[in-house]
Write a protein that holds these residues in place. Structure first.
Motif, PDB file in Angstrom:
ATOM      1  N   GLU A 166       0.822  -1.214   0.000  1.00 56.84           N
ATOM      2  CA  GLU A 166       0.000   0.000   0.000  1.00 56.84           C
ATOM      3  C   GLU A 166       0.853   1.260   0.000  1.00 56.84           C
ATOM      4  OE1 GLU A 166      -3.313  -0.180  -0.452  1.00 56.84           O
ATOM      5  OE2 GLU A 166      -2.790  -2.301  -0.678  1.00 56.84           O
ATOM      6  N   ALA A 167       1.956   1.260   0.743  1.00 56.04           N
ATOM      7  CA  ALA A 167       2.810   2.444   0.805  1.00 56.04           C
ATOM      8  C   ALA A 167       3.451   2.740  -0.542  1.00 56.04           C
ATOM      9  CB  ALA A 167       3.881   2.251   1.874  1.00 56.04           C
ATOM     10  N   ALA A 168       3.847   1.704  -1.271  1.00 59.44           N
ATOM     11  CA  ALA A 168       4.489   1.906  -2.565  1.00 59.44           C
ATOM     12  C   ALA A 168       3.575   2.629  -3.549  1.00 59.44           C
ATOM     13  CB  ALA A 168       4.933   0.565  -3.140  1.00 59.44           C
ATOM     14  N   LYS A 169       2.270   2.491  -3.370  1.00 60.12           N
ATOM     15  CA  LYS A 169       1.311   3.138  -4.272  1.00 60.12           C
ATOM     16  C   LYS A 169       1.226   4.643  -4.061  1.00 60.12           C
ATOM     17  CE  LYS A 169      -1.749  -0.938  -4.171  1.00 60.12           C
ATOM     18  NZ  LYS A 169      -3.075  -1.427  -3.723  1.00 60.12           N
ATOM     19  N   VAL A 170       1.463   5.113  -2.834  1.00 64.87           N
ATOM     20  CA  VAL A 170       1.139   6.507  -2.510  1.00 64.87           C
ATOM     21  C   VAL A 170       2.316   7.307  -1.957  1.00 64.87           C
ATOM     22  CG1 VAL A 170      -1.279   5.913  -2.066  1.00 64.87           C
ATOM     23  CG2 VAL A 170       0.356   5.918  -0.168  1.00 64.87           C
ATOM     24  N   ALA A 171       3.364   6.638  -1.502  1.00 71.45           N
ATOM     25  CA  ALA A 171       4.474   7.358  -0.878  1.00 71.45           C
ATOM     26  C   ALA A 171       5.296   8.096  -1.927  1.00 71.45           C
ATOM     27  CB  ALA A 171       5.366   6.384  -0.115  1.00 71.45           C
ATOM     28  N   ASP A 172       5.900   9.212  -1.513  1.00 69.32           N
ATOM     29  CA  ASP A 172       6.870   9.891  -2.372  1.00 69.32           C
ATOM     30  C   ASP A 172       8.052   8.965  -2.609  1.00 69.32           C
ATOM     31  OD1 ASP A 172       8.144  12.328  -3.616  1.00 69.32           O
ATOM     32  OD2 ASP A 172       9.579  11.911  -2.012  1.00 69.32           O
ATOM     33  N   HIS A 173       8.533   8.355  -1.529  1.00 71.85           N
ATOM     34  CA  HIS A 173       9.565   7.326  -1.633  1.00 71.85           C
ATOM     35  C   HIS A 173       9.408   6.365  -0.463  1.00 71.85           C
ATOM     36  CE1 HIS A 173      13.493   5.310  -1.633  1.00 71.85           C
ATOM     37  NE2 HIS A 173      13.487   5.572  -2.926  1.00 71.85           N
ATOM     38  N   LEU A 174       9.665   5.097  -0.728  1.00 69.10           N
ATOM     39  CA  LEU A 174       9.541   4.056   0.283  1.00 69.10           C
ATOM     40  C   LEU A 174      10.872   3.331   0.424  1.00 69.10           C
ATOM     41  CD1 LEU A 174       7.977   2.072   2.151  1.00 69.10           C
ATOM     42  CD2 LEU A 174       7.356   0.804   0.084  1.00 69.10           C
ATOM     43  N   THR A 175      11.338   3.191   1.665  1.00 69.94           N
ATOM     44  CA  THR A 175      12.538   2.412   1.953  1.00 69.94           C
ATOM     45  C   THR A 175      12.141   1.220   2.810  1.00 69.94           C
ATOM     46  OG1 THR A 175      13.907   4.416   1.910  1.00 69.94           O
ATOM     47  CG2 THR A 175      14.873   2.440   2.898  1.00 69.94           C
ATOM     48  N   VAL A 176      12.480   0.035   2.345  1.00 68.64           N
ATOM     49  CA  VAL A 176      12.205  -1.193   3.092  1.00 68.64           C
ATOM     50  C   VAL A 176      13.492  -1.630   3.772  1.00 68.64           C
ATOM     51  CG1 VAL A 176      11.417  -3.589   2.970  1.00 68.64           C
ATOM     52  CG2 VAL A 176      10.447  -1.880   1.412  1.00 68.64           C
ATOM     53  N   PHE A 177      13.484  -1.632   5.101  1.00 72.13           N
ATOM     54  CA  PHE A 177      14.673  -2.017   5.872  1.00 72.13           C
ATOM     55  C   PHE A 177      14.547  -3.507   6.218  1.00 72.13           C
ATOM     56  CE2 PHE A 177      14.247   2.538   6.633  1.00 72.13           C
ATOM     57  CZ  PHE A 177      15.532   2.972   6.350  1.00 72.13           C
ATOM     58  N   GLN A 178      15.513  -4.260   5.739  1.00 72.49           N
ATOM     59  CA  GLN A 178      15.445  -5.719   5.837  1.00 72.49           C
ATOM     60  C   GLN A 178      16.586  -6.246   6.701  1.00 72.49           C
ATOM     61  OE1 GLN A 178      14.945  -8.529   2.229  1.00 72.49           O
ATOM     62  NE2 GLN A 178      17.157  -8.421   2.538  1.00 72.49           N
ATOM     63  N   PRO A 228      19.583  -2.413   4.168  1.00 69.63           N
ATOM     64  CA  PRO A 228      19.826  -3.296   5.315  1.00 69.63           C
ATOM     65  C   PRO A 228      19.121  -2.790   6.569  1.00 69.63           C
ATOM     66  CG  PRO A 228      21.887  -2.419   4.421  1.00 69.63           C
ATOM     67  CD  PRO A 228      20.783  -1.710   3.743  1.00 69.63           C
ATOM     68  N   GLN A 229      19.211  -3.568   7.635  1.00 67.22           N
ATOM     69  CA  GLN A 229      18.487  -3.256   8.859  1.00 67.22           C
ATOM     70  C   GLN A 229      18.922  -1.921   9.471  1.00 67.22           C
ATOM     71  OE1 GLN A 229      19.304  -5.898  12.150  1.00 67.22           O
ATOM     72  NE2 GLN A 229      21.355  -6.317  11.419  1.00 67.22           N
ATOM     73  N   VAL A 230      18.013  -1.334  10.221  1.00 66.20           N
ATOM     74  CA  VAL A 230      18.278  -0.083  10.937  1.00 66.20           C
ATOM     75  C   VAL A 230      19.149  -0.368  12.159  1.00 66.20           C
ATOM     76  CG1 VAL A 230      17.226   1.818  12.214  1.00 66.20           C
ATOM     77  CG2 VAL A 230      16.097   0.899  10.166  1.00 66.20           C
ATOM     78  N   VAL A 231      20.112   0.512  12.407  1.00 69.05           N
ATOM     79  CA  VAL A 231      20.946   0.374  13.600  1.00 69.05           C
ATOM     80  C   VAL A 231      20.872   1.596  14.505  1.00 69.05           C
ATOM     81  CG1 VAL A 231      22.557  -1.247  12.535  1.00 69.05           C
ATOM     82  CG2 VAL A 231      22.992   1.214  12.365  1.00 69.05           C
ATOM     83  N   GLU A 232      20.414   2.743  13.976  1.00 66.77           N
ATOM     84  CA  GLU A 232      20.430   3.960  14.788  1.00 66.77           C
ATOM     85  C   GLU A 232      19.464   4.987  14.218  1.00 66.77           C
ATOM     86  OE1 GLU A 232      23.634   7.455  16.178  1.00 66.77           O
ATOM     87  OE2 GLU A 232      24.247   5.853  14.793  1.00 66.77           O
ATOM     88  N   LEU A 233      18.905   5.785  15.110  1.00 70.66           N
ATOM     89  CA  LEU A 233      18.100   6.933  14.716  1.00 70.66           C
ATOM     90  C   LEU A 233      18.764   8.205  15.222  1.00 70.66           C
ATOM     91  CD1 LEU A 233      14.444   5.754  15.536  1.00 70.66           C
ATOM     92  CD2 LEU A 233      15.727   5.465  13.418  1.00 70.66           C
TER      93      LEU A 233
END
Length: 490
Positions: A189-201, A312-317
């Protein structure tokens, strides 16, 4: 119970499990029960999870109660259709007078003198019952990554199970953490409407084609009939039983598991033909079923879009960036955590004190187990729906089996004039040795998944077929549940 009277029963939780427990109690003539639900309506996880794209992975006609058929509009229904069905089922059972909505339960304590349970409600009020059935599930406490705690991140952080009402992803820079069943639905659903989508795996999942589609008018007419509904349920049930028979799909190196892998790879390569560089990134290095496979028709085509990045996976914000494992910063407006639940921490939010004041979590010491996943020695008149080692499919069939175990025990306790029914320790030990011997042969025991606890023991999964569970639970109930009156066998 203090006399040979109908038992008074508490059900904790108002989702699929709680409704199934209520129906079975009424089926066996037990009318004096109260269903406690902390939310403002029935629905359980399907009330809580309102994220974009939420839908079932199991065919609609078998992801529903055997006692309440429905005119489903799709092969795999969306969340709103399923939630409406659950609430209609509650109405059909006339649960209203027995419901206590907006009433959570904090604890349950066994009184050895009266042979009753005292519940402590969220308000501090107490209530006394002869038996307790917990129906809170095991996918109900959201899991938050450590890096998401106490952060000063300037964007929004939303867990998929706590989606704000009306929150819209349109035009936003969106990040989704996770690649499990919930994540892929949000990604679609996000891919349809987002300006940009990042999938963190963190680790890729095997994705299998689901085959979701609307039913034709002719199909809906056929399945509305009693016979058409029964035949379709039987067809789906047989397919599930064949898939799980002998455990071959869940054993690495078997022809069945290899065939699943080849099919999944072919599907992946076809869907990602225009972005073949993603294939190595999204190919798991463990056997199919090492983790729960993801059933989705749209995930690969979604991540192949030009406005989607797989990272890749998130490690920090930081206040204005999300940092991935490679050190790459991502500027996002919202970060969606599809990071699952505290799956192995059964009854995580409930304190349960059994005989001698022993607390259930202390007894388990991180190793939850029960007789048929329903009853624990030392905790009389206490039953769990969807307890340890009962996770499999078709799920609702299994939930009705758990409910039947509990309701029959309570009925038989009343019929025999007993005031307690409790799992025998030796029989419970034999049961768990039996299932653990099979579980050690599965890919679940060697893969990184939510099925295993901290020690590596598989504590969530049922390793045989659903029919085997139903039949074996009758055997174990008759052999392992002991009835007594004032401490003497009855």
């Amino acid at each position: 119970m203090t006399s040979k009277t109908a038992p008074r029963v508490a059900i904790i939780g108002g989702g699929f499990s709680g409704i199934a427990a209520a129906q079975r109690l009424m089926k066996y003539g037990i009318e004096d029960f109260t269903l406690f639900e902390q939310s403002d309506a029935l629905g359980g996880t399907w009330l809580d999870n309102s994220y974009p794209g939420a839908e079932v992975d199991t065919p609609s006609h078998i992801y529903s109660f055997s006692f309440n058929r429905n005119d489903w509009t799709r092969t795999h229904c969306a969340r709103d259709e399923l939630l409406a069905y659950l609430q209609r089922t509650g109405d059909a059972l006339n649960l209203g007078p027995r419901l206590r909505l907006r009433t959570g339960v904090r604890g349950a304590a066994w009184d050895a003198a009266t042979h009753q349970w005292t519940l402590t409600l969220g308000s501090g009020e107490t209530a006394v019952f002869d038996a307790v059935i917990t129906a809170v599930g095991f996918l109900n406490v959201p899991n938050y990554p450590k890096w998401a705690e106490g952060t000063g991140f300037g964007g929004a952080i939303i867990h998929s199970a706590r989606w704000p009402k009306g929150y819209d992803l349109t035009g936003k820079r969106v990040g989704v953490v996770g690649t499990g069943s919930t994540a892929v639905q949000i990604v679609t659903e996000a891919a349809k409407v987002a300006d940009h989508l990042t999938v963190f795996q963190r680790e890729p999942n095997w994705v299998l084609r689901k085959g979701n589609r609307p039913y034709t008018p002719a199909e809906r007419q056929r399945y509305r009939s009693w016979l058409g509904h029964k035949l379709l349920r039987l067809k789906h049930f047989i397919a599930y039983e064949r898939e799980r028979a002998g455990g071959r799909n869940q054993m690495a190196g078997t022809p069945a598991n290899t065939k699943l892998r080849e099919g999944a790879l072919a599907y992946m390569r076809h869907e990602l033909a225009r972005r073949a560089e993603l294939i190595p990134m999204v190919t798991p290095d463990y056997p199919v079923w090492g983790k729960r496979p993801v059933y989705c028709d749209t995930y690969y085509s979604s991540i192949a879009q030009d406005n989607v990045t797989v990272a890749p996976q998130v490690v920090e914000l930081t206040p204005d960036r999300v940092i991935d494992q490679n050190g790459t910063p991502h500027a996002l407006d919202v970060l969606v955590l599809a990071t699952g639940f505290k799956a192995t921490d059964y009854l995580y939010t409930l304190s349960v004190q059994g005989t001698g004041g022993r607390e259930l979590h202390d007894v388990w010491a991180g190793e939850p187990e029960a007789l048929s996943g329903v009853a624990v020695p030392g905790f009389p008149n206490f039953f769990m729906m969807y307890g340890p080692n009962t996770n499999s499919g078709p799920l609702v069939y299994l939930l009705e089996s758990h409910a039947d175990f509990a309701a029959r025990c309570i009925r038989d306790m009343a019929r025999s004039g007993s005031d307690t029914v409790e799992a025998d320790p030796a029989v419970t030990q034999r049961f768990n040795a039996w299932i653990q011997a099979r579980l050690q042969k599965t890919v679940w025991a060697t893969s990184n998944n939510y099925f295993r606890n901290a020690s590596g023991k598989v504590v969530t999964q049922w390793p045989f077929t659903a029919l085997t569970y139903r039949l074996s639970s009758k055997f174990w109930r008759k052999r392992g549940m002991k009835y007594s009156k004032n401490g003497a066998a009855s």
